[in-house]
Design a protein around this motif. Sequence first.
Motif, PDB file in Angstrom:
ATOM      1  N   GLY A 166      91.553 -12.605  71.469  1.00  0.00           N
ATOM      2  CA  GLY A 166      90.680 -11.644  72.145  1.00  0.00           C
ATOM      3  C   GLY A 166      89.563 -11.100  71.272  1.00  0.00           C
ATOM      4  N   LEU A 167      89.236 -11.806  70.192  1.00  0.00           N
ATOM      5  CA  LEU A 167      88.195 -11.340  69.272  1.00  0.00           C
ATOM      6  C   LEU A 167      86.892 -12.119  69.390  1.00  0.00           C
ATOM      7  CD1 LEU A 167      90.314 -10.837  66.024  1.00  0.00           C
ATOM      8  CD2 LEU A 167      89.548  -9.096  67.640  1.00  0.00           C
ATOM      9  N   ASP A 168      86.824 -13.058  70.339  1.00  0.00           N
ATOM     10  CA  ASP A 168      85.640 -13.909  70.435  1.00  0.00           C
ATOM     11  C   ASP A 168      84.362 -13.128  70.709  1.00  0.00           C
ATOM     12  OD1 ASP A 168      87.011 -13.517  72.838  1.00  0.00           O
ATOM     13  OD2 ASP A 168      86.200 -15.311  73.761  1.00  0.00           O
ATOM     14  N   GLY A 169      84.428 -11.943  71.283  1.00  0.00           N
ATOM     15  CA  GLY A 169      83.235 -11.127  71.496  1.00  0.00           C
ATOM     16  C   GLY A 169      82.830 -10.325  70.274  1.00  0.00           C
ATOM     17  N   LEU A 170      83.725 -10.243  69.279  1.00  0.00           N
ATOM     18  CA  LEU A 170      83.470  -9.437  68.080  1.00  0.00           C
ATOM     19  C   LEU A 170      83.120 -10.273  66.861  1.00  0.00           C
ATOM     20  CD1 LEU A 170      86.460  -6.939  68.422  1.00  0.00           C
ATOM     21  CD2 LEU A 170      84.071  -6.547  69.029  1.00  0.00           C
ATOM     22  N   VAL A 171      83.407 -11.570  66.928  1.00  0.00           N
ATOM     23  CA  VAL A 171      83.186 -12.448  65.776  1.00  0.00           C
ATOM     24  C   VAL A 171      82.399 -13.670  66.232  1.00  0.00           C
ATOM     25  CG1 VAL A 171      84.294 -13.779  63.931  1.00  0.00           C
ATOM     26  CG2 VAL A 171      85.397 -11.697  64.791  1.00  0.00           C
TER      27      VAL A 171
END
Length: 195
Positions: free
Chosen positions: A33-38
């Motif tokens: 769930g980090l694809d929008g942050l990294v």
Amino acid sequence: MTAPFRVCFVCTGNICRSPMAESVFRARLAEDGLDGLVEVDSAGTGGWHEGDGADPRTVAVLRAGGYENAHTARQFHASWFDRLDLVIALDSGHLRELRRLAPTAQDAAKVRLLRTYGTGAATGATDDLDVPDPYYGGFEGFEECLEMVEEASEGLLAAIRAALPAPTVVTARGADHDNRRTAREQHRPQEKESA
């Protein structure tokens, strides 16, 4: 929202190891769930294959592993250090070359070797932390690279997760609510401090 954390994987020609690492890590970020942050990309220390797709053996290994791959090779440039938070070298030769290319000591400190994030590195189980170049070998070399990349990606994901700012909880309140609270506080009598 703050700018995304930016990671670039670097190998020699950007057609084998670094696009493999980019695809695997992009999938790990999505799962977590980090694809929008990294943001993740890749490049090569040289420009021999610039504009080419990934090596067909890389594409086949990624496809067999269930990873997506849409890739165009490009060369890493020193000016990119400004916008990157982490530059991940696939072998010690890339590590040295990237650190020499870094404009400042702070930029050189952004360069790390991928397998230092692996469990073998953490336990001291291995002296050789390079992901070997599979280009001149057979298909098995590409499969071995994929295994190394997958294993190290878990530790890299944990390190980046720890480096991200903690999520901020924001409650949605209307402007009227905040204005009423401010007005009440302004009209509240001052309390005297006791000695």
